[in-house]
Every structure is written in C-alpha cells, then in structure tokens.
Design a protein around this motif. Structure first.
Motif, PDB file in Angstrom:
ATOM      1  N   GLU A  36       0.821  -1.203   0.000  1.00 11.01           N
ATOM      2  CA  GLU A  36       0.000   0.000   0.000  1.00 11.01           C
ATOM      3  C   GLU A  36       0.857   1.255   0.000  1.00 11.01           C
ATOM      4  O   GLU A  36       1.983   1.237   0.492  1.00 11.01           O
ATOM      5  N   GLY A  37       0.313   2.321  -0.562  1.00 10.07           N
ATOM      6  CA  GLY A  37       1.008   3.600  -0.588  1.00 10.07           C
ATOM      7  C   GLY A  37       0.013   4.733  -0.731  1.00 10.07           C
ATOM      8  O   GLY A  37      -1.178   4.504  -0.942  1.00 10.07           O
ATOM      9  N   SER A  38       0.519   5.955  -0.613  1.00 11.95           N
ATOM     10  CA  SER A  38      -0.364   7.116  -0.740  1.00 11.95           C
ATOM     11  C   SER A  38       0.444   8.318  -1.195  1.00 11.95           C
ATOM     12  O   SER A  38       1.674   8.315  -1.172  1.00 11.95           O
ATOM     13  N   CYS A  39      -0.305   9.360  -1.557  1.00 11.88           N
ATOM     14  CA  CYS A  39       0.327  10.638  -1.868  1.00 11.88           C
ATOM     15  C   CYS A  39       0.791  11.273  -0.556  1.00 11.88           C
ATOM     16  O   CYS A  39       0.552  10.733   0.535  1.00 11.88           O
ATOM     17  N   GLN A  40       1.415  12.421  -0.646  1.00 10.93           N
ATOM     18  CA  GLN A  40       1.978  13.072   0.529  1.00 10.93           C
ATOM     19  C   GLN A  40       0.924  13.429   1.571  1.00 10.93           C
ATOM     20  O   GLN A  40       1.124  13.255   2.765  1.00 10.93           O
ATOM     21  N   GLN A  95      -4.661  11.824   0.663  1.00 11.83           N
ATOM     22  CA  GLN A  95      -5.978  11.882   0.026  1.00 11.83           C
ATOM     23  C   GLN A  95      -6.126  10.801  -1.043  1.00 11.83           C
ATOM     24  O   GLN A  95      -7.201  10.255  -1.236  1.00 11.83           O
ATOM     25  N   VAL A  96      -5.037  10.468  -1.757  1.00  7.20           N
ATOM     26  CA  VAL A  96      -5.033   9.397  -2.761  1.00  7.20           C
ATOM     27  C   VAL A  96      -4.194   8.250  -2.219  1.00  7.20           C
ATOM     28  O   VAL A  96      -3.098   8.470  -1.697  1.00  7.20           O
ATOM     29  N   SER A  97      -4.717   7.042  -2.323  1.00 10.03           N
ATOM     30  CA  SER A  97      -3.955   5.877  -1.878  1.00 10.03           C
ATOM     31  C   SER A  97      -4.099   4.752  -2.893  1.00 10.03           C
ATOM     32  O   SER A  97      -4.959   4.798  -3.775  1.00 10.03           O
ATOM     33  N   TYR A  98      -3.244   3.737  -2.755  1.00  5.36           N
ATOM     34  CA  TYR A  98      -3.316   2.584  -3.643  1.00  5.36           C
ATOM     35  C   TYR A  98      -3.045   1.301  -2.883  1.00  5.36           C
ATOM     36  O   TYR A  98      -2.445   1.308  -1.802  1.00  5.36           O
ATOM     37  N   LYS A  99      -3.504   0.201  -3.482  1.00 10.72           N
ATOM     38  CA  LYS A  99      -3.173  -1.149  -3.053  1.00 10.72           C
ATOM     39  C   LYS A  99      -2.686  -1.886  -4.288  1.00 10.72           C
ATOM     40  O   LYS A  99      -3.429  -2.040  -5.262  1.00 10.72           O
ATOM     41  N   LEU A 100      -1.436  -2.316  -4.259  1.00  8.47           N
ATOM     42  CA  LEU A 100      -0.843  -3.089  -5.350  1.00  8.47           C
ATOM     43  C   LEU A 100      -0.914  -4.558  -4.950  1.00  8.47           C
ATOM     44  O   LEU A 100      -0.354  -4.948  -3.932  1.00  8.47           O
ATOM     45  N   HIS A 101      -1.608  -5.370  -5.764  1.00  8.13           N
ATOM     46  CA  HIS A 101      -1.891  -6.754  -5.402  1.00  8.13           C
ATOM     47  C   HIS A 101      -0.869  -7.763  -5.915  1.00  8.13           C
ATOM     48  O   HIS A 101      -0.841  -8.903  -5.425  1.00  8.13           O
ATOM     49  N   THR A 102      -0.050  -7.391  -6.890  1.00 10.57           N
ATOM     50  CA  THR A 102       0.987  -8.287  -7.419  1.00 10.57           C
ATOM     51  C   THR A 102       2.259  -7.486  -7.691  1.00 10.57           C
ATOM     52  O   THR A 102       2.231  -6.256  -7.734  1.00 10.57           O
ATOM     53  N   ALA A 103       3.343  -8.197  -7.908  1.00  6.24           N
ATOM     54  CA  ALA A 103       4.625  -7.544  -8.179  1.00  6.24           C
ATOM     55  C   ALA A 103       4.560  -6.724  -9.467  1.00  6.24           C
ATOM     56  O   ALA A 103       3.855  -7.097 -10.416  1.00  6.24           O
ATOM     57  N   PRO A 104       5.305  -5.601  -9.523  1.00 11.49           N
ATOM     58  CA  PRO A 104       5.390  -4.835 -10.771  1.00 11.49           C
ATOM     59  C   PRO A 104       5.976  -5.688 -11.897  1.00 11.49           C
ATOM     60  O   PRO A 104       6.754  -6.623 -11.641  1.00 11.49           O
ATOM     61  N   GLU A 116      -5.428  -0.943  -7.259  1.00 13.70           N
ATOM     62  CA  GLU A 116      -6.658  -0.174  -7.055  1.00 13.70           C
ATOM     63  C   GLU A 116      -6.325   1.125  -6.349  1.00 13.70           C
ATOM     64  O   GLU A 116      -5.428   1.175  -5.499  1.00 13.70           O
ATOM     65  N   PHE A 117      -7.036   2.179  -6.723  1.00  9.76           N
ATOM     66  CA  PHE A 117      -6.817   3.517  -6.184  1.00  9.76           C
ATOM     67  C   PHE A 117      -8.060   4.011  -5.475  1.00  9.76           C
ATOM     68  O   PHE A 117      -9.179   3.678  -5.867  1.00  9.76           O
ATOM     69  N   THR A 118      -7.858   4.833  -4.464  1.00 17.30           N
ATOM     70  CA  THR A 118      -8.957   5.550  -3.826  1.00 17.30           C
ATOM     71  C   THR A 118      -8.558   7.018  -3.753  1.00 17.30           C
ATOM     72  O   THR A 118      -7.376   7.339  -3.647  1.00 17.30           O
ATOM     73  N   GLY A 119      -9.540   7.894  -3.808  1.00 12.47           N
ATOM     74  CA  GLY A 119      -9.290   9.330  -3.731  1.00 12.47           C
ATOM     75  C   GLY A 119      -9.463  10.000  -5.076  1.00 12.47           C
ATOM     76  O   GLY A 119      -9.435   9.365  -6.125  1.00 12.47           O
ATOM     77  N   GLU A 120      -9.629  11.308  -5.025  1.00 18.41           N
ATOM     78  CA  GLU A 120      -9.818  12.114  -6.232  1.00 18.41           C
ATOM     79  C   GLU A 120      -8.477  12.422  -6.870  1.00 18.41           C
ATOM     80  O   GLU A 120      -7.504  12.736  -6.188  1.00 18.41           O
ATOM     81  N   MET A 121      -8.420  12.320  -8.205  1.00 15.40           N
ATOM     82  CA  MET A 121      -7.211  12.675  -8.949  1.00 15.40           C
ATOM     83  C   MET A 121      -7.557  13.618 -10.087  1.00 15.40           C
ATOM     84  O   MET A 121      -8.659  13.563 -10.626  1.00 15.40           O
ATOM     85  N   PHE A 147      -2.635  12.922 -10.750  1.00  8.65           N
ATOM     86  CA  PHE A 147      -2.001  13.494  -9.571  1.00  8.65           C
ATOM     87  C   PHE A 147      -3.039  13.914  -8.552  1.00  8.65           C
ATOM     88  O   PHE A 147      -4.218  14.092  -8.872  1.00  8.65           O
ATOM     89  N   CYS A 148      -2.587  14.070  -7.307  1.00  5.11           N
ATOM     90  CA  CYS A 148      -3.470  14.502  -6.231  1.00  5.11           C
ATOM     91  C   CYS A 148      -3.698  16.004  -6.358  1.00  5.11           C
ATOM     92  O   CYS A 148      -2.737  16.774  -6.387  1.00  5.11           O
ATOM     93  N   PRO A 149      -4.961  16.451  -6.411  1.00  2.00           N
ATOM     94  CA  PRO A 149      -5.218  17.881  -6.536  1.00  2.00           C
ATOM     95  C   PRO A 149      -4.955  18.658  -5.248  1.00  2.00           C
ATOM     96  O   PRO A 149      -4.867  19.878  -5.278  1.00  2.00           O
TER      97      PRO A 149
END
Length: 137
Positions: free
Chosen positions: A6-10, A13-22, A53-58, A75-77
């Motif tokens: 999981e990760g997010s912007c600074q 407000q925007v976050s992600y979940k990466l389910h498999t390796a890049p 998957e992403f959550t938050g407004e971009m 990008f995060c507004p």
C-alpha cells in the motif's frame, strides 16, 4: 513478498493497493523525469492496470512524449504528488510513481534498469551491475 503493498500521496488523500509484483521497475534520467522528481531521476514501477486499485480524487495532465505517444499523468489535486502515468492508447499498464507505506515496498520498488542515461546528470553514478539504456529501450 507479501501483497498487497500500500502507498499514498503526501497528504494521504489518494492511496493505492498493489496486489501483485510490478512487471518492471526502472529509474529514468530524462529531463522530464528530473523535473517531475526534482532529483537526478524518477523511479517508476510498471504495473498491470488490473493489479492495482486507487482511492481518492485525482486530476489529469497530458503531454506528447518524444516517441509521439501521449503520456498522461494522474495526480493529487490537494498536495500535487504524481500518482501514476499512462498511455491512453494502452490502458493495460500504468507507471506508478508513489512509494509504499511499508518497508516491504522498498524491495518491490528497487530499480532494475536505468533509462535515458544520455540525459543523466554528470555527478550521478549508476550503480555497477545495473542495466543501462541511453534512451527508451
């Protein structure tokens, strides 16, 4: 490696979940990535679009790359952090720009190649044993 990563912007407000390796992770030294990262290079994880998957407004901004392809940035507004890039003509992959929230992500996002070293800053040395490409492979 345990997924999801999981990760997010600074601002968070925007976050992600990466389910498999890049599919791959690269460090890009092109002038545009230097501007983006405000550093000698930008790290990008190429991931399958269905694996994240992403959550938050971009918001979105697009430009035409040297290749002639369109490169769009999400990008995060609120804080302005780049979240990912994509080519609208190939929505199967995205170019993730955010670092993960957990230490496990450090391993996941280690670059395996350095691109556009023809535009690399003179004072940066690419680590030995890493693949290098003058431009886009």
């Amino acid at each position: 490696m345990k997924y999801p990563v999981e990760g997010s912007c600074q601002c968070g407000q925007v976050s992600y979940k990466l389910h498999t390796a890049p599919l791959k992770v690269v460090a890009c030294h092109c002038t545009e990535c230097q501007k983006l990262a405000t550093s000698p290079y930008s790290v990008t994880a190429i991931v399958a679009a269905e694996a994240i998957e992403f959550t938050g407004e971009m918001k979105q901004w697009c430009r035409v790359a040297e290749s002639g392809n369109t490169n769009c940035a999400k990008f995060c507004p609120t804080c302005g952090n780049r979240v990912y890039h994509y080519n609208p003509d190939d929505p199967s992959t995205i170019k993730l720009k955010l670092k993960s929230k957990n230490e496990a992500g450090d391993e996941v996002f280690e670059p395996k190649a350095h691109l556009w070293v023809s535009e690399k800053l003179s004072w940066y040395d690419v680590p030995e044993g890493i693949k290098v490409f003058d431009k886009q492979p």
